[in-house]
Design a protein around this motif. Structure first.
Motif, PDB file in Angstrom:
ATOM      1  N   GLU A 160      36.540  37.373  53.227  1.00 35.28           N
ATOM      2  CA  GLU A 160      38.002  37.485  53.221  1.00 35.28           C
ATOM      3  C   GLU A 160      38.522  38.499  52.192  1.00 35.28           C
ATOM      4  OE1 GLU A 160      37.084  34.622  49.959  1.00 35.28           O
ATOM      5  OE2 GLU A 160      36.284  34.977  51.972  1.00 35.28           O
ATOM      6  N   LEU A 161      37.660  38.872  51.215  1.00 32.02           N
ATOM      7  CA  LEU A 161      38.093  39.834  50.186  1.00 32.02           C
ATOM      8  C   LEU A 161      37.974  41.285  50.657  1.00 32.02           C
ATOM      9  CD1 LEU A 161      36.470  38.259  47.000  1.00 32.02           C
ATOM     10  CD2 LEU A 161      38.864  38.163  47.655  1.00 32.02           C
TER      11      LEU A 161
ATOM     12  N   LYS B 208      41.263  43.044  51.555  1.00 37.84           N
ATOM     13  CA  LYS B 208      42.088  43.145  50.343  1.00 37.84           C
ATOM     14  C   LYS B 208      41.689  44.378  49.521  1.00 37.84           C
ATOM     15  CE  LYS B 208      43.790  40.273  46.575  1.00 37.84           C
ATOM     16  NZ  LYS B 208      43.721  39.038  45.830  1.00 37.84           N
TER      17      LYS B 208
ATOM     18  N   GLU C  31      44.144  47.142  51.001  1.00 38.71           N
ATOM     19  CA  GLU C  31      45.245  47.000  50.047  1.00 38.71           C
ATOM     20  C   GLU C  31      44.968  47.679  48.706  1.00 38.71           C
ATOM     21  OE1 GLU C  31      46.332  42.808  49.738  1.00 38.71           O
ATOM     22  OE2 GLU C  31      45.735  42.524  51.838  1.00 38.71           O
TER      23      GLU C  31
ATOM     24  N   TRP D 264      42.914  46.777  46.282  1.00 35.71           N
ATOM     25  CA  TRP D 264      42.867  45.823  45.165  1.00 35.71           C
ATOM     26  C   TRP D 264      41.619  46.063  44.322  1.00 35.71           C
ATOM     27  CZ3 TRP D 264      39.461  41.374  44.611  1.00 35.71           C
ATOM     28  CH2 TRP D 264      39.785  40.558  43.510  1.00 35.71           C
TER      29      TRP D 264
END
Length: 230
Positions: A98-99, A102, A106, A108
């Motif tokens: 799920e990371l 991100k 995104e 991150w």
């Protein structure tokens, strides 16, 4: 490049033609760290190897006895029991697949080191293009691909640093902060140099330790004598 007044004043304390003993070099680096923030003390080590050849790569990790003076944020990729283990060890961020979006979509990057269990490397490999250039890709040689996530997180938090050659066959690593005592910087420096000497590739010929320079973030470089090193 025009240097500021403080830098020019500091530079006067150093003879650029002299190779100083490590103790003396550390004293000079501390004296020339005059910025308003706590400067990082860095070692720049030029090695007599050719990193383009796989058998001459110099790469590894070492725990500095007094740490780096920096708070390091650790991200652990794991699954199952290892997620809870990583959290218990004090990892700042823990997760799995799920990371990926991100980080990928995104942008991150609120972490400094990435650790992964071997069974997660297929997932982490998809981030190679974004983690690789930032030097964040987990690597077994650096101890960041491991099932022992507790040890990995503890070592990193205690002051473990990674060292590796850049394209010019130079290793750039922090050895502490200017606010550290001379003894703490000396201990860290000695520990680092011992690790790099031990990591000498069997195929390296001629002089291994070409040059060593110490400097603070904003200060001038101080050449260190390599006579007693490796």
């Amino acid at each position: 490049m025009k240097r500021g007044k403080k830098y020019q004043e500091s530079a006067k304390l150093i003879d650029r033609m002299t190779q100083y003993e490590p103790e003396e070099a550390i004293d000079l680096v501390k004296k020339t760290a005059v910025a308003k923030f706590d400067e990082t003390v860095e070692a720049h080590i030029r090695l007599g190897v050719d990193g383009r050849h796989a058998d001459q790569q110099v790469r590894g990790a070492v725990v500095l006895p007094h740490g780096t003076g920096k708070t390091v944020r650790v991200l652990v990729f794991a699954k199952g029991d290892k997620l809870a283990e990583a959290e218990a060890a004090g990892a700042d961020f823990v997760g799995g697949e799920e990371l990926i979006p991100k980080i990928q979509n995104e942008g991150w990057f609120e972490f400094d080191v990435v650790v992964a269990t071997p069974d997660m490397m297929g997932v982490v490999g998809r981030l190679g293009r974004v983690l690789g250039p930032k030097g964040l890709m987990p690597n077994p040689k650096a101890g960041t691909v491991t099932m022992d996530v507790t040890k990995a997180v503890n070592d990193i938090k205690a002051g473990k640093i990674e060292y590796r050659l850049d394209k010019a066959n130079i290793i750039h690593v922090p050895v502490g902060k200017a606010s550290f005592s001379a003894e703490q910087l000396q201990d860290n420096f000695n520990t680092l140099m011992d690790a790099i000497v031990k990591a000498k590739p069997a195929s390296a010929k001629g002089q291994y330790m070409k040059s060593v320079t110490l400097s603070s973030t904003m200060g001038p470089g101080v050449k260190v004598s390599t006579a007693k090193i490796g």
